[in-house]
Scaffold this active site. Structure first.
Site, PDB file in Angstrom:
ATOM      1  N   CYS A   1       2.441  -8.796  -2.277  1.00  0.00           N
ATOM      2  CA  CYS A   1       1.021  -8.700  -1.916  1.00  0.00           C
ATOM      3  C   CYS A   1       0.201  -9.674  -2.780  1.00  0.00           C
ATOM      4  O   CYS A   1       0.233  -9.586  -4.015  1.00  0.00           O
ATOM      5  CB  CYS A   1       0.527  -7.279  -2.106  1.00  0.00           C
TER       6      CYS A   1
ATOM      7  N   CYS B   1      -2.093  -8.545  -5.825  1.00  0.00           N
ATOM      8  CA  CYS B   1      -1.665  -7.483  -6.740  1.00  0.00           C
ATOM      9  C   CYS B   1      -1.096  -7.988  -8.069  1.00  0.00           C
ATOM     10  O   CYS B   1      -0.252  -8.895  -8.100  1.00  0.00           O
ATOM     11  CB  CYS B   1      -0.640  -6.592  -6.046  1.00  0.00           C
TER      12      CYS B   1
ATOM     13  N   CYS C   1       7.092  -4.581  -9.026  1.00  0.00           N
ATOM     14  CA  CYS C   1       7.211  -4.277  -7.589  1.00  0.00           C
ATOM     15  C   CYS C   1       7.796  -5.452  -6.813  1.00  0.00           C
ATOM     16  O   CYS C   1       7.401  -6.601  -7.015  1.00  0.00           O
ATOM     17  CB  CYS C   1       5.837  -3.911  -7.030  1.00  0.00           C
TER      18      CYS C   1
ATOM     19  N   CYS D   1      -5.716   8.602   3.491  1.00  0.00           N
ATOM     20  CA  CYS D   1      -6.697   7.729   2.852  1.00  0.00           C
ATOM     21  C   CYS D   1      -6.227   6.309   3.155  1.00  0.00           C
ATOM     22  O   CYS D   1      -5.167   5.898   2.675  1.00  0.00           O
ATOM     23  CB  CYS D   1      -6.705   7.994   1.348  1.00  0.00           C
TER      24      CYS D   1
ATOM     25  N   ARG E   1     -15.071   5.290   0.710  1.00  0.00           N
ATOM     26  CA  ARG E   1     -14.939   5.161  -0.746  1.00  0.00           C
ATOM     27  C   ARG E   1     -15.321   3.768  -1.231  1.00  0.00           C
ATOM     28  O   ARG E   1     -14.729   2.770  -0.810  1.00  0.00           O
ATOM     29  CB  ARG E   1     -13.483   5.468  -1.133  1.00  0.00           C
TER      30      ARG E   1
ATOM     31  N   CYS F   1      -3.576  13.205  -4.759  1.00  0.00           N
ATOM     32  CA  CYS F   1      -3.387  12.073  -3.847  1.00  0.00           C
ATOM     33  C   CYS F   1      -2.303  11.210  -4.465  1.00  0.00           C
ATOM     34  O   CYS F   1      -2.267  11.068  -5.689  1.00  0.00           O
ATOM     35  CB  CYS F   1      -4.679  11.277  -3.732  1.00  0.00           C
TER      36      CYS F   1
ATOM     37  N   CYS G   1      -5.548  10.646  -8.239  1.00  0.00           N
ATOM     38  CA  CYS G   1      -4.772   9.787  -7.331  1.00  0.00           C
ATOM     39  C   CYS G   1      -3.720   9.051  -8.152  1.00  0.00           C
ATOM     40  O   CYS G   1      -4.067   8.237  -9.009  1.00  0.00           O
ATOM     41  CB  CYS G   1      -5.661   8.746  -6.677  1.00  0.00           C
TER      42      CYS G   1
HETATM   43  N1  SAM Z   1       2.544   0.125  -3.882  1.00  0.00           N
HETATM   44  C1  SAM Z   1       1.779   0.958  -3.057  1.00  0.00           C
HETATM   45  C2  SAM Z   1       1.185   0.265  -1.859  1.00  0.00           C
HETATM   46  O1  SAM Z   1       1.029  -0.946  -1.885  1.00  0.00           O
HETATM   47  O2  SAM Z   1       0.880   0.952  -0.888  1.00  0.00           O
HETATM   48  C3  SAM Z   1       0.685   1.690  -3.795  1.00  0.00           C
HETATM   49  C4  SAM Z   1      -0.125   1.008  -4.877  1.00  0.00           C
HETATM   50  S1  SAM Z   1      -1.152  -0.341  -4.361  1.00  0.00           S
HETATM   51  C5  SAM Z   1      -1.642  -1.001  -5.925  1.00  0.00           C
HETATM   52  C6  SAM Z   1      -2.556   0.448  -3.615  1.00  0.00           C
HETATM   53  C7  SAM Z   1      -3.673  -0.406  -3.081  1.00  0.00           C
HETATM   54  O3  SAM Z   1      -4.441  -0.946  -4.134  1.00  0.00           O
HETATM   55  C8  SAM Z   1      -3.332  -1.615  -2.250  1.00  0.00           C
HETATM   56  O4  SAM Z   1      -3.008  -1.303  -0.928  1.00  0.00           O
HETATM   57  C9  SAM Z   1      -4.605  -2.419  -2.306  1.00  0.00           C
HETATM   58  O5  SAM Z   1      -5.458  -2.052  -1.238  1.00  0.00           O
HETATM   59  C10 SAM Z   1      -5.238  -1.989  -3.623  1.00  0.00           C
HETATM   60  N2  SAM Z   1      -5.263  -3.099  -4.578  1.00  0.00           N
HETATM   61  C11 SAM Z   1      -4.208  -3.588  -5.260  1.00  0.00           C
HETATM   62  N3  SAM Z   1      -4.574  -4.634  -6.040  1.00  0.00           N
HETATM   63  C12 SAM Z   1      -5.895  -4.805  -5.836  1.00  0.00           C
HETATM   64  C13 SAM Z   1      -6.847  -5.737  -6.341  1.00  0.00           C
HETATM   65  N4  SAM Z   1      -6.497  -6.691  -7.192  1.00  0.00           N
HETATM   66  N5  SAM Z   1      -8.136  -5.647  -5.933  1.00  0.00           N
HETATM   67  C14 SAM Z   1      -8.486  -4.677  -5.052  1.00  0.00           C
HETATM   68  N6  SAM Z   1      -7.624  -3.772  -4.541  1.00  0.00           N
HETATM   69  C15 SAM Z   1      -6.349  -3.838  -4.913  1.00  0.00           C
HETATM   70 FE1  SF4 Z   2       3.674  -3.514  -4.830  1.00  0.00          FE
HETATM   71 FE2  SF4 Z   2       1.166  -4.097  -5.513  1.00  0.00          FE
HETATM   72 FE3  SF4 Z   2       2.002  -4.545  -3.032  1.00  0.00          FE
HETATM   73 FE4  SF4 Z   2       1.675  -2.002  -3.875  1.00  0.00          FE
HETATM   74  S1  SF4 Z   2       0.073  -3.549  -3.626  1.00  0.00           S
HETATM   75  S2  SF4 Z   2       3.396  -2.828  -2.695  1.00  0.00           S
HETATM   76  S3  SF4 Z   2       2.267  -2.257  -6.036  1.00  0.00           S
HETATM   77  S4  SF4 Z   2       2.799  -5.564  -4.891  1.00  0.00           S
END
Ligand code: SAM
Ligand code: SF4
Ligand code: DTB
Length: 316
Positions: A58, A61, A54, A189, A261, A129, A98
């Site tokens: 973030c 992530c 990606c 959500c 949740r 979802c 989801c």
């Molecule tokens: N890429 C899309 C986005 O960011 O909207 C969808 C997938 S992203 C992995 C979905 C959500 O997972 C993120 O917004 C975050 O809240 C949660 N998430 C991701 N990594 C995480 C982590 N290490 N611990 C807890 N929540 C996490």
């Molecule tokens: Fe990409 Fe992870 Fe951020 Fe979703 S949370 S936009 S998968 S880097």
């Protein structure tokens, strides 16, 4: 406790937070019982349909190309893999599948493929979802036409703290996608992550922004950060358990009719902490051995926990 005014000020939300713990939980439990079966838990199963690679950064992530994690990227799944996952989720007692994709924003051709996946999920009598990143309104409409029930798009934290965690998009981008999704009538959500170094004020602000949306989200995920080696947040101080439960309770009080949740992070929580979260008004979990890229609490363990607490999974 004076708790329910439609447009909460930040100070009012912080006041709810600051109540003695027992009073806060009691109030949340009262609100919860007005709208829900107190022993029913909605269960959703996660499936990563496109993993890693990606372009967003973030800080929490595992899937960002900006961080050196051990995750192996995988292309978009085919329909048969989705079918197998839907079958398994149904057999394990989930009500919803989801599907998450590690995209900043999908291309229109990706949306077509996800639309076909949504149809497969619906064939199994599951709610659908997806969480695909930022959407344009035409794309939201296409997903709605495919029968999508929920779109997950988290605000993650306060507008003030967001820039510390994500640099490749803005808070307003998140709000714009939520608006595009809401405009076509898909259920929302949206919640956040605790334990990223944010303050209670940030947690309260995130809930305030959610409460100020034209229509409250139907589902509010509260994640505890799952620390991922190689990410900027790998060594973040874990969220205090009582503060986590307080946040669940405040969410329950501010959003009486939403599913709150108890999301990522359950694998590191004791059964007792999870029980407190349920008592505070959490009534939905991710069921299944995997979240997106990390392990979840195991399905077997959850079955035992439900039985010890006299909980049952809700009907669709
Ligand atoms: N890429 C899309 C986005 O960011 O909207 C969808 C997938 S992203 C992995 C979905 C959500 O997972 C993120 O917004 C975050 O809240 C949660 N998430 C991701 N990594 C995480 C982590 N290490 N611990 C807890 N929540 C996490
Ligand atoms: Fe990409 Fe992870 Fe951020 Fe979703 S949370 S936009 S998968 S880097
Ligand atoms: C949400 O709020 N939590 C889920 C879901 N929405 C998509 C994701 C949790 C991801 C946890 C880390 C991982 O497994 O990669």
């Amino acid at each position: 406790m004076n708790t329910t005014t439609p447009h909460q000020t930040l100070d009012a939300i912080l006041e709810i937070y600051a109540n003695p713990f027992n009073d806060l939980i009691f109030e949340a439990q009262k609100v919860h019982r007005l709208h829900f079966d107190p022993n029913a838990i909605q269960c959703s199963t996660l499936l990563s349909i496109k993993t890693g690679g990606c372009s967003e950064d973030c800080g929490y992530c595992s899937q960002s190309i900006h961080h050196q994690t051990t995750l192996k990227a995988e292309a978009l799944m085919d329909l048969e893999q989705v079918r197998a996952a839907a079958q398994e989720a149904k057999a394990n007692g989930a009500q919803r599948l989801c599907m998450g994709a590690a995209w900043r924003s999908p291309h229109d051709k990706d949306i077509e493929k996800v639309a076909a996946m949504i149809s497969v999920v619906k064939e199994y009598g599951l709610e659908s979802c997806v969480t695909l990143g930022m959407l344009k309104s035409g794309q939201a409409e296409r997903l709605q036409n495919a029968g999508l029930d929920y779109y997950n798009h988290n605000l993650d934290t306060s507008p003030e703290f967001y820039g510390e965690i994500v640099h490749t998009r803005s808070y307003q981008d998140r709000l714009d996608t939520l608006e595009a999704v809401r405009d076509v009538g898909i259920k929302i959500c949206s919640g956040g992550i605790l334990g990223m170094g944010e303050s209670r004020r940030d947690r309260a602000r995130m809930l305030q922004v959610l409460a100020q949306l034209p229509q409250a989200p139907e589902s509010i995920p509260i994640n505890a950060l799952v620390p991922i080696p190689g990410t900027p947040l790998e060594a973040a101080e874990p969220i205090d358990g009582f503060e986590f439960v307080r946040t669940i309770a405040v969410a329950r009080i501010l959003f009486p009719k939403a599913y709150v949740r108890l999301s990522a992070g359950r694998g590191a929580m004791s059964d007792e902490l999870q029980a407190l979260a349920f008592l505070a008004g959490a009534n939905s979990i991710f069921l299944g051995d995997r979240l997106l890229t990390t392990d979840n609490a195991s399905t077997g363990h959850d079955q035992v926990l439900f039985s010890r607490l006299g909980l049952h999974s809700s009907e669709v």
